[in-house]
Design a protein around this motif. Structure first.
Motif, PDB file in Angstrom:
ATOM      1  N   LYS A  99       0.817  -1.211   0.000  1.00 36.37           N
ATOM      2  CA  LYS A  99       0.000   0.000   0.000  1.00 36.37           C
ATOM      3  C   LYS A  99       0.856   1.267   0.000  1.00 36.37           C
ATOM      4  CE  LYS A  99      -3.777  -2.315   2.454  1.00 36.37           C
ATOM      5  NZ  LYS A  99      -4.574  -2.379   3.703  1.00 36.37           N
ATOM      6  N   ALA A 100       2.020   1.188   0.639  1.00 36.23           N
ATOM      7  CA  ALA A 100       2.901   2.359   0.718  1.00 36.23           C
ATOM      8  C   ALA A 100       3.677   2.588  -0.574  1.00 36.23           C
ATOM      9  CB  ALA A 100       3.872   2.210   1.886  1.00 36.23           C
ATOM     10  N   TYR A 101       3.852   1.531  -1.382  1.00 37.05           N
ATOM     11  CA  TYR A 101       4.624   1.631  -2.628  1.00 37.05           C
ATOM     12  C   TYR A 101       3.772   1.095  -3.780  1.00 37.05           C
ATOM     13  CZ  TYR A 101       8.632   2.323   0.487  1.00 37.05           C
ATOM     14  OH  TYR A 101       9.500   2.803   1.441  1.00 37.05           O
ATOM     15  N   PRO A 102       2.761   1.822  -4.205  1.00 39.08           N
ATOM     16  CA  PRO A 102       1.863   1.340  -5.269  1.00 39.08           C
ATOM     17  C   PRO A 102       2.636   0.980  -6.542  1.00 39.08           C
ATOM     18  CG  PRO A 102       1.003   3.356  -4.248  1.00 39.08           C
ATOM     19  CD  PRO A 102       2.398   3.176  -3.733  1.00 39.08           C
ATOM     20  N   GLY A 103       2.332  -0.213  -7.058  1.00 41.03           N
ATOM     21  CA  GLY A 103       2.935  -0.647  -8.315  1.00 41.03           C
ATOM     22  C   GLY A 103       4.343  -1.212  -8.195  1.00 41.03           C
ATOM     23  N   ARG A 104       4.948  -1.187  -7.005  1.00 41.73           N
ATOM     24  CA  ARG A 104       6.334  -1.658  -6.858  1.00 41.73           C
ATOM     25  C   ARG A 104       6.441  -3.149  -6.547  1.00 41.73           C
ATOM     26  NH1 ARG A 104      10.488   1.549  -5.219  1.00 41.73           N
ATOM     27  NH2 ARG A 104      11.717  -0.349  -5.542  1.00 41.73           N
ATOM     28  N   ILE A 105       5.473  -3.715  -5.821  1.00 41.44           N
ATOM     29  CA  ILE A 105       5.584  -5.098  -5.364  1.00 41.44           C
ATOM     30  C   ILE A 105       4.822  -6.011  -6.329  1.00 41.44           C
ATOM     31  CG2 ILE A 105       5.335  -6.656  -3.410  1.00 41.44           C
ATOM     32  CD1 ILE A 105       7.116  -4.164  -2.929  1.00 41.44           C
ATOM     33  N   LYS A 106       5.536  -6.908  -7.009  1.00 41.33           N
ATOM     34  CA  LYS A 106       4.923  -7.799  -7.986  1.00 41.33           C
ATOM     35  C   LYS A 106       4.164  -8.942  -7.328  1.00 41.33           C
ATOM     36  CE  LYS A 106       6.551  -8.922 -11.865  1.00 41.33           C
ATOM     37  NZ  LYS A 106       7.335  -9.534 -12.958  1.00 41.33           N
ATOM     38  N   ALA A 107       4.729  -9.485  -6.245  1.00 38.96           N
ATOM     39  CA  ALA A 107       4.092 -10.625  -5.589  1.00 38.96           C
ATOM     40  C   ALA A 107       4.599 -10.731  -4.155  1.00 38.96           C
ATOM     41  CB  ALA A 107       4.377 -11.921  -6.343  1.00 38.96           C
ATOM     42  N   ILE A 108       3.749 -11.289  -3.292  1.00 40.72           N
ATOM     43  CA  ILE A 108       4.132 -11.648  -1.927  1.00 40.72           C
ATOM     44  C   ILE A 108       3.980 -13.157  -1.809  1.00 40.72           C
ATOM     45  CG2 ILE A 108       3.536 -11.497   0.520  1.00 40.72           C
ATOM     46  CD1 ILE A 108       2.452  -8.696   0.000  1.00 40.72           C
ATOM     47  N   TYR A 109       5.059 -13.846  -1.461  1.00 34.21           N
ATOM     48  CA  TYR A 109       5.004 -15.293  -1.263  1.00 34.21           C
ATOM     49  C   TYR A 109       5.155 -15.589   0.223  1.00 34.21           C
ATOM     50  CZ  TYR A 109       5.669 -15.476  -6.312  1.00 34.21           C
ATOM     51  OH  TYR A 109       5.523 -15.310  -7.666  1.00 34.21           O
ATOM     52  N   ILE A 110       4.146 -16.229   0.795  1.00 27.41           N
ATOM     53  CA  ILE A 110       4.138 -16.562   2.214  1.00 27.41           C
ATOM     54  C   ILE A 110       4.169 -18.082   2.367  1.00 27.41           C
ATOM     55  CG2 ILE A 110       2.855 -16.426   4.382  1.00 27.41           C
ATOM     56  CD1 ILE A 110       4.015 -13.760   3.505  1.00 27.41           C
ATOM     57  N   ARG A 111       5.248 -18.579   2.962  1.00 24.17           N
ATOM     58  CA  ARG A 111       5.344 -20.018   3.211  1.00 24.17           C
ATOM     59  C   ARG A 111       4.471 -20.374   4.419  1.00 24.17           C
ATOM     60  NH1 ARG A 111       8.675 -23.918   1.646  1.00 24.17           N
ATOM     61  NH2 ARG A 111      10.120 -22.450   0.651  1.00 24.17           N
ATOM     62  N   ARG A 112       3.579 -21.341   4.230  1.00 27.31           N
ATOM     63  CA  ARG A 112       2.704 -21.768   5.321  1.00 27.31           C
ATOM     64  C   ARG A 112       3.464 -22.710   6.246  1.00 27.31           C
ATOM     65  NH1 ARG A 112      -2.386 -24.901   3.438  1.00 27.31           N
ATOM     66  NH2 ARG A 112      -0.914 -26.639   3.446  1.00 27.31           N
ATOM     67  N   VAL A 113       3.673 -22.284   7.484  1.00 28.38           N
ATOM     68  CA  VAL A 113       4.466 -23.078   8.424  1.00 28.38           C
ATOM     69  C   VAL A 113       3.602 -23.756   9.476  1.00 28.38           C
ATOM     70  CG1 VAL A 113       6.564 -21.738   8.079  1.00 28.38           C
ATOM     71  CG2 VAL A 113       4.936 -21.033   9.843  1.00 28.38           C
ATOM     72  N   ASP A 114       2.294 -23.500   9.474  1.00 28.84           N
ATOM     73  CA  ASP A 114       1.380 -24.230  10.349  1.00 28.84           C
ATOM     74  C   ASP A 114       0.017 -24.293   9.663  1.00 28.84           C
ATOM     75  OD1 ASP A 114      -0.107 -21.822  10.865  1.00 28.84           O
ATOM     76  OD2 ASP A 114       1.397 -21.272  12.365  1.00 28.84           O
ATOM     77  N   LYS A 115      -0.926 -24.980  10.285  1.00 23.94           N
ATOM     78  CA  LYS A 115      -2.251 -25.136   9.689  1.00 23.94           C
ATOM     79  C   LYS A 115      -3.331 -24.570  10.612  1.00 23.94           C
ATOM     80  CE  LYS A 115      -0.943 -29.197   6.977  1.00 23.94           C
ATOM     81  NZ  LYS A 115      -1.249 -30.618   6.651  1.00 23.94           N
TER      82      LYS A 115
END
Length: 378
Positions: A295-311
């Motif tokens: 939100k602070a850098y519009p258009g700068r972040i292509k993707a966020i990858y979050i590794r799921r470490v629990d369920k």
């Protein structure tokens, strides 16, 4: 008691690795300088490090063996930072002088007023340190500056994203690292091939910067460097979040989330023309911090990858709400159970090659097959 043999080997090798950085002084002690790998752009570079004083070894201590390693570990525990040491840094014709803080650390922000060669990515920064009552010390450190054609910046968390950090998993990791073959299963499956693919890009010829952050202390910097090398993970500046030194003035470690945000802000400002991928895990505050950054850098972040470490269903629901918040942006938040899903998304976005995707799939499958063999007792 043959079952003790591998654990004895484990203990000896672990102590040797922890003691290894101390051997540079050949037991003489005195002022030491430990710079950390730097990073920068054509306009400015950042170099961090620590200046400290450590005790000399007694003459009765042998030059090698477990007794020497134990003595070096003890020296490492009790070494102390040197405040107000003068640090002169030179990279090419660019120079800067600054002083260490009360814990012995220096954080240099060096403007580049004299251009550096653009045909290489790694540059040498020469460091000269002087302190009252100490012999001057000269050393150098590598500084990474992306080539002009770089098309993407990757910023990754380390803890529970690249490597296991839970207590039980950490013990397993250390056992595998120091008793079994060091390249096997000391990182999440497919991490090495995934980060290699991101570093090389779709053309497989790119040299993209990968910057790593951690909530761990500076004291384990050498351990993490060894971990990255043994696991064939692309090397990059490792930017720790805080000094964990406990004192009466600061009885608790400094808060991690705010410092992580500050570091990422610094990197996005430094590489202000590059789009970025953020990689983290579901266990801490990475999804929330990364969403704020989008939100602070519009258009700068292509993707966020979050590794799921629990369920944990509640945690997954919270991350899904963050995913929905970003629906109207150019960035997608991907909650991934393994490296394969991350690689598939990155390939679909044109950020890694087909060969890179295949390598991740192969490595994860080999890991799963190895786990099945172990479960059968093979």
């Amino acid at each position: 008691m043959s079952w003790l043999t591998p654990w004895t080997s484990f203990f000896k090798r672990l102590v040797h690795v922890i003691a290894k950085p101390m051997k540079r002084d050949r037991g003489h002690g005195g002022m030491m300088v430990h710079p950390y790998r730097g990073y920068g752009s054509s306009d400015e570079v950042f170099v961090m490090g620590r200046v400290f004083r450590q005790a000399a070894l007694g003459r009765a201590i042998p030059r090698r063996g477990i007794l020497r390693d134990t003595a070096d570990v003890t020296r490492r525990i009790f070494r102390r930072g040197l405040a107000n040491a003068q640090v002169d840094i030179r990279i090419g014709k660019n120079e800067l002088t600054l002083a260490t803080d009360r814990d012995g650390y220096f954080d240099a922000h060096l403007p580049i007023t004299h251009s550096l060669p653009i045909d290489v990515s790694w540059h040498r920064a020469d460091i000269h340190v002087r302190a009252e009552g100490q012999s001057p010390v000269r050393t150098d450190v590598e500084v990474y500056i992306p080539p002009p054609e770089t098309d993407l910046l990757v910023i990754s968390d380390i803890d529970d994203t690249v490597m296991f950090t839970g207590v039980a998993e950490k013990l397993k990791m250390l056992y595998r690292l120091f008793v079994r073959k060091p390249h096997r299963r000391t990182a999440f499956p497919g991490v090495a091939s995934l980060y290699q693919a991101l570093h090389r890009g779709e053309t497989e010829k790119a040299e993209r910067p990968i910057l790593y952050v951690s909530r761990g202390p500076w004291a384990i910097y050498e351990m993490l460097e060894a971990f990255f090398q043994l696991n064939r993970i692309p090397v990059g500046p490792i930017l720790f979040l805080r000094e964990w030194g406990i004192s009466l003035r600061h009885p608790w470690p400094r808060k991690a989330e705010a410092h992580k945000r500050m570091l990422i802000d610094r990197m996005l400002t430094l590489f202000d023309e590059l789009p970025c991928i953020l990689i983290g895990d579901s266990g801490q505050h990475d999804p929330e911090v990364y969403t704020e950054i989008v939100k602070a850098y519009p258009g700068r972040i292509k993707a966020i990858y979050i590794r799921r470490v629990d369920k944990d269903p509640k945690r997954e629901q919270a991350i899904q709400r963050l995913h929905d918040e970003l629906a109207d942006t150019d960035c997608e938040l991907v909650l991934a159970p393994d490296s394969i899903l991350i690689a598939e998304h990155a390939h679909a976005n044109g950020d890694i090659s087909a060969r890179g995707l295949e390598a991740v799939i192969r490595d994860v499958k080999e890991h799963r097959e190895e786990e099945r063999r172990e479960a059968r007792g093979c």
